[in-house]
Design an enzyme around this catalytic site. Structure first.
Site, PDB file in Angstrom:
ATOM      1  N   VAL A 101       0.840  -1.210   0.000  1.00 41.17           N
ATOM      2  CA  VAL A 101       0.000   0.000   0.000  1.00 41.17           C
ATOM      3  C   VAL A 101       0.868   1.250   0.000  1.00 41.17           C
ATOM      4  CG1 VAL A 101      -1.668   1.320   1.363  1.00 41.17           C
ATOM      5  CG2 VAL A 101      -1.991  -1.138   1.041  1.00 41.17           C
ATOM      6  N   ALA A 102       1.967   1.223   0.758  1.00 41.42           N
ATOM      7  CA  ALA A 102       2.851   2.389   0.834  1.00 41.42           C
ATOM      8  C   ALA A 102       3.577   2.637  -0.487  1.00 41.42           C
ATOM      9  CB  ALA A 102       3.864   2.190   1.955  1.00 41.42           C
ATOM     10  N   GLU A 106       0.302   7.560  -4.568  1.00 43.96           N
ATOM     11  CA  GLU A 106      -1.002   8.213  -4.416  1.00 43.96           C
ATOM     12  C   GLU A 106      -0.997   9.643  -4.931  1.00 43.96           C
ATOM     13  OE1 GLU A 106      -1.686   7.892  -0.276  1.00 43.96           O
ATOM     14  OE2 GLU A 106      -2.025   5.736  -0.312  1.00 43.96           O
ATOM     15  N   ASP A 148     -13.230  26.111 -42.068  1.00 42.02           N
ATOM     16  CA  ASP A 148     -13.993  26.382 -43.272  1.00 42.02           C
ATOM     17  C   ASP A 148     -13.950  27.848 -43.670  1.00 42.02           C
ATOM     18  OD1 ASP A 148     -15.472  27.202 -41.122  1.00 42.02           O
ATOM     19  OD2 ASP A 148     -17.386  26.551 -41.941  1.00 42.02           O
TER      20      ASP A 148
END
Length: 196
Positions: A101-102, A106, A148
């Protein structure tokens, strides 16, 4: 009137969302919900696929690669701790999950958002308004702009081609802001040089 009639040619029809300013009328409902014209527009908008810009595709790929690398390292670390060091598997599992997780970055989405927001601010300073952040990256990848109205968008130039007065029609030759060209009266065919 047939059902294949083009929308603009349908007379005596009032569509959902139409504002009526005055008068009286009697009507028959011919469609409701998604069968109305607004419902069809809503359905077609739902069918549009969201396209990802090249930057967002690269970020997705980068995120998947990081995830795979972290999971492989977590498995190696768990196996190494269990086999070589003979740690208790429950405690080792919690430690490996914590490290996994670390290791996930993040801050990556926040950094990406900040970079794109700075791009939006820079474009706003140059009088260009962006509706979404990824459109800054998309605009940065543009190499050709097709329009155009030739000259108006690319060079900011508009050219007069003809002048109509009460008595005559005058055609103008030349392009841009250069004082070159001729004024040609259509009735008499006379020519007059344009002088700067």
């Amino acid at each position: 009137m047939s059902e294949e009639t083009v929308l603009g040619d349908r007379t005596n029809m009032v569509f959902s969302g139409t504002s009526i300013s005055s008068g009286t009328a009697r009507g028959i409902v011919v469609a409701t919900g998604e069968d109305t014209e607004i419902g069809q527009i809503n359905r077609s908008m739902k069918e549009v696929e969201d396209m990802k810009t090249p930057l967002l595709q690269q970020i997705d790929t980068f995120g998947k690669v990081i995830l795979i690398v972290i999971l492989v390292l977590a498995l190696v670390l768990f196996s190494f701790g269990l086999i070589i060091h003979d740690y208790e598997w429950g405690e080792l599992l919690l430690s490996v999950i914590g490290l996994t997780v670390a290791a996930i970055p993040e801050g990556l989405p926040a950094i990406l958002t900040m970079i794109l927001a700075l791009g939006v601010q820079t474009m706003a300073d140059k009088k260009a308004i962006m509706r979404t952040l990824p459109s800054v990256e998309t605009l940065g990848a543009v190499t050709v702009i097709c329009s155009d109205k030739t000259g108006t968008l690319t060079k900011n130039e508009m050219t007069v081609k003809s002048v109509i007065t009460r008595d005559k029609l005058i055609n103008v030759t030349g392009t841009g802001y250069k004082p070159e060209g001729e004024l040609i009266e259509e009735e008499t065919g006379k020519q007059a040089d344009v002088k700067g």
